[in-house]
Motif scaffolding. Sequence first.
Motif, mmCIF file in Angstrom:
data_model
loop_
_atom_site.group_PDB
_atom_site.id
_atom_site.type_symbol
_atom_site.label_atom_id
_atom_site.label_comp_id
_atom_site.label_asym_id
_atom_site.label_seq_id
_atom_site.Cartn_x
_atom_site.Cartn_y
_atom_site.Cartn_z
ATOM 1 N N LEU A 59 -3.308 6.772 -6.050
ATOM 2 C CA LEU A 59 -2.812 5.683 -6.891
ATOM 3 C C LEU A 59 -1.377 5.317 -6.527
ATOM 4 O O LEU A 59 -1.049 4.128 -6.347
ATOM 5 C CB LEU A 59 -2.904 6.079 -8.366
ATOM 6 C CG LEU A 59 -2.311 5.067 -9.358
ATOM 7 C CD1 LEU A 59 -3.112 3.775 -9.352
ATOM 8 C CD2 LEU A 59 -2.278 5.669 -10.750
ATOM 9 N N GLN A 93 -1.241 3.595 -3.145
ATOM 10 C CA GLN A 93 -1.769 2.231 -3.244
ATOM 11 C C GLN A 93 -0.732 1.295 -3.869
ATOM 12 O O GLN A 93 -0.411 0.254 -3.319
ATOM 13 C CB GLN A 93 -3.063 2.219 -4.065
ATOM 14 C CG GLN A 93 -3.605 0.839 -4.373
ATOM 15 C CD GLN A 93 -4.118 0.104 -3.153
ATOM 16 O OE1 GLN A 93 -4.557 0.721 -2.195
ATOM 17 N NE2 GLN A 93 -4.052 -1.206 -3.190
ATOM 18 N N VAL A 94 -0.222 1.683 -5.021
ATOM 19 C CA VAL A 94 0.742 0.836 -5.722
ATOM 20 C C VAL A 94 2.034 0.706 -4.909
ATOM 21 O O VAL A 94 2.568 -0.401 -4.740
ATOM 22 C CB VAL A 94 1.035 1.386 -7.143
ATOM 23 C CG1 VAL A 94 2.202 0.663 -7.789
ATOM 24 C CG2 VAL A 94 -0.211 1.276 -8.015
ATOM 25 N N GLN A 106 1.054 -1.180 -1.334
ATOM 26 C CA GLN A 106 0.371 -2.475 -1.398
ATOM 27 C C GLN A 106 1.004 -3.447 -2.397
ATOM 28 O O GLN A 106 1.115 -4.632 -2.108
ATOM 29 C CB GLN A 106 -1.110 -2.276 -1.732
ATOM 30 C CG GLN A 106 -1.855 -1.408 -0.741
ATOM 31 C CD GLN A 106 -1.823 -1.979 0.665
ATOM 32 O OE1 GLN A 106 -2.106 -3.154 0.864
ATOM 33 N NE2 GLN A 106 -1.455 -1.159 1.639
ATOM 34 N N GLN A 107 1.376 -2.946 -3.569
ATOM 35 C CA GLN A 107 1.931 -3.845 -4.578
ATOM 36 C C GLN A 107 3.464 -3.949 -4.502
ATOM 37 O O GLN A 107 4.022 -5.022 -4.669
ATOM 38 C CB GLN A 107 1.527 -3.402 -6.002
ATOM 39 C CG GLN A 107 0.141 -3.857 -6.419
ATOM 40 C CD GLN A 107 -0.985 -3.096 -5.753
ATOM 41 O OE1 GLN A 107 -0.884 -1.899 -5.565
ATOM 42 N NE2 GLN A 107 -2.042 -3.792 -5.404
ATOM 43 N N THR A 146 7.082 6.435 -0.091
ATOM 44 C CA THR A 146 6.054 6.469 -1.130
ATOM 45 C C THR A 146 5.370 7.829 -1.139
ATOM 46 O O THR A 146 5.094 8.397 -2.205
ATOM 47 C CB THR A 146 5.027 5.342 -0.909
ATOM 48 O OG1 THR A 146 5.725 4.090 -0.835
ATOM 49 C CG2 THR A 146 4.016 5.282 -2.031
#
Length: 145
Positions: A105, A108-109, A112-113, A121
């Motif tokens: 999670l 991904q955040v 990607q976001q 990260t």
Amino acid sequence: MQVNSSYGVPSTTPPSALSIAREFVGYFAVSLAGLAVDAIVLLILISGCGLPVVYSSVAAFMAGLAVVYLCSVKFVFAKRRVAQPAIEFFTFAMLGIAGLLLTMLIMQVGTQQLHLDYRWTKIGAAGASFICNFALRKLVLFSRA
């Protein structure tokens, strides 16, 4: 009542902040040892034995997990809730999935976001996963019943 590693000897003494801090530091140390075993086994299986990366990764992860579990019950956590080692190990491993899902999670955040560099990260994800795994394993397996 707490149950110590001899399974069944009652203790009414609540854990102190110092004992939890010692366990946290000990768990950090055994996690580093597990990571080292994981990396060494991965290197040996891929570079030394020529095995595929995916299979080598699974075997290396399991070797590291076994080291973390064995060292955790031997050196880190004094209290144990589960008397059957096979069930305890299975639960220990399954709780690790929570850390993996949290890592996924955050990665991904973060990447990607938020468009953060994956290396930074990953550092945050590793820290969060470590804390998650320690807390869940402490609460579910290695605390008073």
